[in-house]
Design an enzyme around this catalytic site. Structure first.
Site, mmCIF file in Angstrom:
data_model
loop_
_atom_site.group_PDB
_atom_site.id
_atom_site.type_symbol
_atom_site.label_atom_id
_atom_site.label_comp_id
_atom_site.label_asym_id
_atom_site.label_seq_id
_atom_site.Cartn_x
_atom_site.Cartn_y
_atom_site.Cartn_z
ATOM 1 N N LYS A 52 -68.575 39.361 -31.666
ATOM 2 C CA LYS A 52 -67.690 38.133 -31.585
ATOM 3 C C LYS A 52 -66.289 38.520 -31.757
ATOM 4 O O LYS A 52 -65.831 39.310 -32.505
ATOM 5 C CB LYS A 52 -68.412 37.241 -32.854
ATOM 6 C CG LYS A 52 -67.877 35.893 -32.827
ATOM 7 C CD LYS A 52 -68.690 34.838 -33.693
ATOM 8 C CE LYS A 52 -68.181 33.503 -33.602
ATOM 9 N NZ LYS A 52 -69.132 32.682 -34.244
ATOM 10 N N GLU A 82 -80.995 21.453 -39.618
ATOM 11 C CA GLU A 82 -80.772 20.400 -40.397
ATOM 12 C C GLU A 82 -82.029 19.614 -40.802
ATOM 13 O O GLU A 82 -82.335 19.386 -41.858
ATOM 14 C CB GLU A 82 -79.830 19.274 -39.883
ATOM 15 C CG GLU A 82 -78.330 19.748 -39.400
ATOM 16 C CD GLU A 82 -78.245 20.851 -38.401
ATOM 17 O OE1 GLU A 82 -79.121 21.125 -37.698
ATOM 18 O OE2 GLU A 82 -76.978 21.135 -38.430
ATOM 19 N N ARG A 106 -80.028 14.718 -36.570
ATOM 20 C CA ARG A 106 -80.864 15.640 -36.031
ATOM 21 C C ARG A 106 -82.199 15.371 -36.930
ATOM 22 O O ARG A 106 -83.278 15.783 -36.789
ATOM 23 C CB ARG A 106 -80.389 17.092 -35.927
ATOM 24 C CG ARG A 106 -81.736 18.051 -35.300
ATOM 25 C CD ARG A 106 -80.948 18.923 -34.584
ATOM 26 N NE ARG A 106 -80.469 18.820 -33.451
ATOM 27 C CZ ARG A 106 -80.004 19.842 -32.792
ATOM 28 N NH1 ARG A 106 -80.058 20.920 -33.196
ATOM 29 N NH2 ARG A 106 -79.461 19.572 -31.371
HETATM 30 C C1 LIG Z 1 -76.952 21.173 -34.752
HETATM 31 C C2 LIG Z 1 -75.894 21.841 -35.133
HETATM 32 N N1 LIG Z 1 -75.253 22.323 -36.289
HETATM 33 C C3 LIG Z 1 -74.109 22.929 -36.536
HETATM 34 C C4 LIG Z 1 -73.324 22.991 -35.623
HETATM 35 C C5 LIG Z 1 -71.856 23.698 -35.966
HETATM 36 N N2 LIG Z 1 -71.840 24.869 -35.274
HETATM 37 C C6 LIG Z 1 -71.042 25.311 -34.172
HETATM 38 S S1 LIG Z 1 -71.247 26.773 -33.141
HETATM 39 C C7 LIG Z 1 -72.077 27.370 -34.766
HETATM 40 C C8 LIG Z 1 -72.556 28.634 -34.769
HETATM 41 C C9 LIG Z 1 -73.394 28.966 -33.617
HETATM 42 O O1 LIG Z 1 -73.650 30.526 -33.624
HETATM 43 P P1 LIG Z 1 -74.108 31.138 -32.416
HETATM 44 O O2 LIG Z 1 -74.975 30.442 -31.579
HETATM 45 O O3 LIG Z 1 -74.430 32.512 -32.804
HETATM 46 O O4 LIG Z 1 -72.881 31.288 -31.357
HETATM 47 P P2 LIG Z 1 -71.408 32.255 -31.722
HETATM 48 O O5 LIG Z 1 -70.333 31.556 -32.209
HETATM 49 O O6 LIG Z 1 -71.770 33.495 -32.789
HETATM 50 O O7 LIG Z 1 -71.192 32.803 -30.309
HETATM 51 C C10 LIG Z 1 -72.410 26.298 -35.588
HETATM 52 C C11 LIG Z 1 -73.318 26.307 -36.777
HETATM 53 C C12 LIG Z 1 -73.551 22.583 -34.445
HETATM 54 N N3 LIG Z 1 -72.785 22.553 -33.298
HETATM 55 N N4 LIG Z 1 -74.944 21.983 -34.084
#
Ligand SMILES: Cc1ncc(C[n+]2csc(CCOP(=O)(O)OP(=O)(O)O)c2C)c(N)n1
Length: 629
Positions: free
Chosen positions: A285, A371, A399
């Site tokens: 990342k 969630e 959700r």
């Molecule tokens: C249902 C939901 N909960 C929380 C979030 C907030 N959120 C946005 S990106 C993220 C992390 C995503 O991690 P990953 O899929 O591993 O992608 P990376 O940023 O590491 O590339 C979170 C928790 C969201 N978008 N949707």
């Protein structure tokens, strides 16, 4: 900045026309441009940097948009937006009339499926792949999902179904950087990384390679097959293979040559009907920009920063943020009550619960992007006498609706929901607006629903919710508080009682939460015009203070309700119901968000455009009074 190749790319067709050896330059230019542009506007930085090679390679190898690319969340999609004709749009990303930070179908034919919430991509891609099959089309669907997104239960529901269907035109690319916003959590995450780092695997692979190099030609072929089996046995692939996916990887996802070759092979496998396939790509990342790579957590979503040093522009001092006031109050209360535990679904930072974790590491839970599980887990804790506080953004609690209904409310369990980001959220746009929680919570038996007028009242409401023995939700806005002094003592508010802040009889403004202070300003402005306007701080949407509201209905010529929420089914609707049931004939005007999507933009401008600020409220009251005369 050299943009010689990128400036000639307006669509993936242009990319596919380039010779392969030039694609590395395209990736470099994209990375450089993301850093430059995001340093000026802010946005999602680290996730997009880590996914540059994967997205360049997907568009270079697959036949997008006929092959459908579905991104999970969409926050990593900046390279995709740049390759699909939206480079210039980055100057206004997240601003009104600018491109979105996430994905919308209306923005580009390459955004085949909208996103903003995590965990949806595999289900959507499976539906798309299935539709192609029904319609006799030969294309495929590709879901790109992070290891954080993979913690969402829905991702597994989709893998399970796709495996059952043996969906041959489906590719899932797992972008595994071991990070969600903060370091990823969960047994799956540990499984993936443990499997990869097991010393035995490394030793076995080293041994196999040495052994292979010593073999004559035809034996080599069989030995390669043996190595493959060994790899499968010792690699994370076992899990996905058990779900009937062909597992490819782990590959180095930031090595463009490796990724291009892998996707070319995967495409061939898909064409020969070997799907579903899961490609496991290991990425870093923030890759390629040192400050972000060193600290991907801080550079997940950023404001403006200085490219050379990576330093953020200092934010101007102001009132404390709601999320911090919430967390500090919870910490204070948790010192006195050992039953209190804090729960987040992968948003420790955003909800302020990272502060709680520092003080009470054993009473803090990050459950991953889950969630639904967070809510039923809280219900389980409450059923044994604990006092769980799931802190979840209003938009993400959507959700877990059935869990709120079935596991919490029906059993009248003592769960306190802290709903952050309730109201207009600004740059994150339609997928993240917190505009529906009052409607979806107020219908539920046993649920108490409240909204504070400022950060001080938030503290008392948290005590109120925790004192109340059943389910209760406190919704509060994103960002900084109003700047009021904080009372030294915390107290529970009388349940279902509103607060009359100003008296008057020409009209009464019944205001909820963030709209109370603008309502007071509006009343002051109207007083200067000779109108006597009462202002009620409703505090509770449920139980509604019908007694006080009907008292005002008897005295005032008109009632105006105002809330930062969808007008349908919210606080105003609750007032309408109470007034209708009373038989009083007073006119009620409801101010709220009309029945349409609210896109991204500056929150203050959005609210002003919706008439949800002091001038808008004053205007509405003047019109309502004039109509009643
Ligand atoms: C249902 C939901 N909960 C929380 C979030 C907030 N959120 C946005 S990106 C993220 C992390 C995503 O991690 P990953 O899929 O591993 O992608 P990376 O940023 O590491 O590339 C979170 C928790 C969201 N978008 N949707």
């Amino acid at each position: 900045m050299s943009d010689s190749l990128l400036s000639g790319i307006h669509s993936p067709e242009d990319l596919r026309r380039l010779p392969r050896e030039r694609l590395a330059q395209v990736a470099d230019e994209i990375r450089e441009e993301i850093v430059q542009r995001v340093s000026r506007t802010g946005g999602h930085l680290a996730s997009s940097l880590g996914a540059v090679e994967l997205l360049v390679a997907i568009h270079a190898v697959f036949d997008t948009p006929r092959d459908r690319l579905v991104l999970d969340v969409g926050h990593q999609g900046y390279p995709h937006k740049m390759l699909t004709g939206r480079r210039e749009g980055f100057d206004r990303i997240g601003k009104s009339d600018g491109i979105a930070k996430f994905l919308r179908r209306s923005e580009s034919p390459y955004d085949h499926f909208g996103a903003g919430h995590a965990g949806t991509s595999i289900s959507a891609a499976l539906g798309i792949a299935r539709a192609m099959q029904h319609q006799g089309r030969e294309n495929c669907a590709i879901a790109l999902i992070g290891d954080g997104g993979m913690t969402a239960g829905m991702a597994f529901e989709a893998l399970n179904h796709a495996g059952h269907l043996r969906q041959r035109n489906l590719v899932v690319v797992l972008n595994d950087n071991e990070m969600s916003i903060s370091p990823n959590v969960g047994a799956l995450s540990s499984y993936l990384s443990r499997k990869l780092s097991m010393p035995l695997v490394r030793r076995m692979k080293g041994f196999a390679r040495e052994f292979l190099s010593s073999l004559p030609g035809d034996m080599l072929h069989w030995a390669h097959k043996a190595e493959e089996s060994l790899k499968v046995f010792f690699s994370p692939g076992m899990l996905f293979e058990a779900l009937s996916f062909r597992y490819v990887g782990p590959i180095q996802g930031n090595r463009l040559d490796v990724v291009l070759e892998t996707f070319a092979n995967v495409r061939q496998m898909i064409l020969s009907g070997e799907g579903p396939i899961l490609v496991h790509a290991l990425t870093a990342k923030g890759y390629g920009y040192e400050p972000a790579q060193q600290d991907p957590y801080r550079y997940h979503g950023v404001g403006a920063f200085e490219v050379e040093s990576g330093r953020f522009r200092p934010s101007s001092p102001g009132p404390p943020r709601y999320q911090d006031v919430f967390a500090d109050t919870l910490i204070r209360l948790a010192h006195e009550d050992p039953r209190i535990v804090g729960i987040t679904a992968a948003m420790a930072d955003g909800t302020g619960l990272d502060r709680f974790r520092e003080v009470f590491p054993d009473r803090f839970y990050d459950v991953g992007i889950a969630e639904q599980h967070a809510v039923t887990f809280a219900a389980g804790l409450a059923s044994e006498g604990m006092k769980p506080v799931p802190a979840i953004y209003s938009t993400f609690l959507q959700r877990a609706y059935d869990q709120v209904v079935h596991d919490v409310c029906l059993q009248n369990l003592d769960v306190t929901f802290a709903l952050d980001r309730a109201g207009v959220v600004g740059a994150d746009g339609a997928t993240h607006q917190g505009l529906y929680d009052l409607a979806y919570l107020r219908a539920l038996p046993n649920m108490v629903v409240m909204a504070p007028k400022d950060e001080n009242e938030l503290r008392h409401m948290l005590v109120t919710a925790l004192t109340h023995p059943g389910p209760a939700a406190v919704r509060f806005p994103r960002g900084a508080g109003v700047g009021v002094p904080l009372d030294p003592e915390l107290k529970a508010l009388p349940l279902g009682r509103a607060e009359l802040l100003r008296d008057g009889d020409d009209a009464a403004i019944l205001a909820l939460g963030s709209m109370v202070h603008p309502a007071l300003e509006a009343a002051a402005e109207l007083a200067a015009d000779g109108l006597s306007v009462a202002v009620l701080n409703a505090r509770f949407v449920k139980p509604l203070d019908a007694e006080r509201i009907l008292g005002l209905a008897r005295r005032c010529a008109v009632l105006v309700t105002v809330e930062e929420h969808a007008a349908l089914g919210g606080f105003g609707a609750a007032v309408l119901e109470a007034v209708a049931a009373s038989g009083l004939g007073v006119p009620v005007h409801c101010l709220g968000v009309p029945d349409r999507l609210v896109e991204h933009g500056d929150p203050a401008e959005i609210l002003a455009g919706l008439g949800l600020d002091a001038p808008g409220i004053a205007r509405a009251v003047r019109e309502a009074v004039a109509a009643g005369r």
